[in-house]
Design an enzyme around this catalytic site. Sequence first.
Site, mmCIF file in Angstrom:
data_model
loop_
_atom_site.group_PDB
_atom_site.id
_atom_site.type_symbol
_atom_site.label_atom_id
_atom_site.label_comp_id
_atom_site.label_asym_id
_atom_site.label_seq_id
_atom_site.Cartn_x
_atom_site.Cartn_y
_atom_site.Cartn_z
ATOM 1 N N ALA A 62 23.864 -25.045 -7.202
ATOM 2 C CA ALA A 62 23.183 -24.822 -5.925
ATOM 3 C C ALA A 62 23.096 -23.343 -5.577
ATOM 4 C CB ALA A 62 23.875 -25.599 -4.811
ATOM 5 N N THR A 63 24.044 -22.541 -6.048
ATOM 6 C CA THR A 63 23.953 -21.099 -5.793
ATOM 7 C C THR A 63 22.669 -20.560 -6.408
ATOM 8 O OG1 THR A 63 26.346 -20.841 -5.700
ATOM 9 C CG2 THR A 63 25.062 -18.860 -6.216
ATOM 10 N N ASN A 102 29.093 -27.447 4.906
ATOM 11 C CA ASN A 102 30.210 -27.688 3.995
ATOM 12 C C ASN A 102 31.577 -27.521 4.636
ATOM 13 O OD1 ASN A 102 28.771 -25.048 3.796
ATOM 14 N ND2 ASN A 102 30.674 -24.427 2.808
ATOM 15 N N CYS A 143 35.662 -20.935 -0.456
ATOM 16 C CA CYS A 143 35.088 -19.704 -0.996
ATOM 17 C C CYS A 143 35.698 -18.470 -0.356
ATOM 18 C CB CYS A 143 33.584 -19.678 -0.744
ATOM 19 S SG CYS A 143 32.780 -21.200 -1.156
HETATM 20 C C1 LIG Z 1 29.058 -25.912 -3.041
HETATM 21 C C2 LIG Z 1 27.885 -25.476 -2.252
HETATM 22 C C3 LIG Z 1 26.960 -24.556 -2.757
HETATM 23 C C4 LIG Z 1 27.153 -23.878 -4.104
HETATM 24 O O1 LIG Z 1 26.976 -24.793 -5.140
HETATM 25 P P1 LIG Z 1 27.374 -24.398 -6.649
HETATM 26 O O2 LIG Z 1 26.747 -25.464 -7.456
HETATM 27 O O3 LIG Z 1 28.863 -24.429 -6.685
HETATM 28 O O4 LIG Z 1 26.811 -23.061 -6.927
HETATM 29 C C5 LIG Z 1 25.873 -24.226 -1.975
HETATM 30 N N1 LIG Z 1 25.693 -24.774 -0.759
HETATM 31 C C6 LIG Z 1 26.551 -25.658 -0.236
HETATM 32 C C7 LIG Z 1 26.282 -26.237 1.115
HETATM 33 C C8 LIG Z 1 27.679 -26.034 -0.956
HETATM 34 O O5 LIG Z 1 28.533 -26.905 -0.421
#
Ligand SMILES: *Cc1c(COP(=O)(O)O)cnc(C)c1O
Length: 418
Positions: free
Chosen positions: A97-98, A177, A352
């Site tokens: 997601a990053t 999150n 984080c």
């Molecule tokens: C965990 C998370 C991310 C990052 O996802 P990764 O796959 O670890 O890079 C981004 N946005 C939210 C809301 C998250 O909980």
Amino acid sequence: MIRKFETKTNNEVAHSRVMGNGQGSSRAVYLDNAATTAVDPTVLEAMLPYFCEQFGNAASIGHDFGCQAQQAVQNARGQVAALLNVDPREIIFTSGATESNNLAIKGSVEKLREKGNHIITGVIEHKAVLDSCKYLETRGFEVTYLPVDSLGMLDLAQLEESITEKTLLISIMAANNEIGTINPIAEIGAIANRHKVLFHCDATQAVGKIPIDVQECGIDLLSLSGHKIYGPKGIGALFIRRGRPGNRPVPQMHGGGHENGYRSGTLNVPAIVGLGRACELCGEKMTGESERIGKLSQKLLRLLRENIDHIKINGHPENRLGSLLNITFEFVEGEGVMLAMPDVAVSSGSACTSATLEPSYVLRAMGIPDELAHGSLRFSLGRFNTEEEIDRAAQSVVRAVKKMRDLSPLYEEAVKSG
Ligand SMILES: *Cc1c(COP(=O)(O)O)cnc(C)c1O
């Protein structure tokens, strides 16, 4: 009862590996599923053939090895698309997601830069969104960071008012999150569409937990991640709506032109297969599972409330993920409570940022005083938690908070003064 190893199915073997060979009761209780989840054993099972047997390159389709890999990727693309109710051609695989957030935000505004320079997001978005926006500010873009109220909610009238002629993109998450608060995504999508502004939604915490219909919500770009939904780490996806003028983010990774040119790099076939299977499982299990997990968190909350005074829930009381509880235990430090209960895995602040001793920027943005933010813990439940674990975790938390409060002069004062 003793069972022979050979009588176990692959699934059971994989499961016992994941869950510690049936000795679950001696293991710490894992209540940090918003940070990451265990890979579901059936996800692992689906992935395994793609390491040593069907190891082909999905782009080398001049032979069976490559064709099998390509087919596996297309199958997974369909599984991800089905969960979101979109066309498989609208799904791009990324490293998580990053990366999806970076591509969606930086790529979109770069594509549209002749039309404007303004982005709207929120102050409690994930760092991958906030830091992408901050970077863009150093490149001539302007960003509005919308505030939230004490429950973590945005003001939609304010959102709409902040749209200007120069606005290119609105980026707002589906569920937060840290506090689990759910945003009114369909209403935000309607506003964005009305003003012909692209709408990106970081749905990493919401996917697989609450139904998200991308069509109904008017979402143009959506990020998700494998390791938050019982898939492997290092894999994610970006949904890019087709047929929407200007919705073609400029690639941030150049090379062989994979993924329709949006994201070059040899596809991570086993991880993609895992993400696909994880999405399929979420689709199958979502309703029953969120009900079961919701009940478990309600039980946890009840047990904590019955046995600990001076506690506060952070975030919206109803409008939030049923799996997540962010709780402030007044007069103690969250970190201290965590150290006093090594048999329960939770997060203080956000995983984080917990390396720093800064209080969570999310709680701060909600106007929660630093001393209360410092006393907060995030409990996030998941698929593999059992009721027995919740009972055990509650006992440990109660014991740990009492122990820390026994050492706290502030608590003594507060109790004396009633
Ligand atoms: C965990 C998370 C991310 C990052 O996802 P990764 O796959 O670890 O890079 C981004 N946005 C939210 C809301 C998250 O909980």
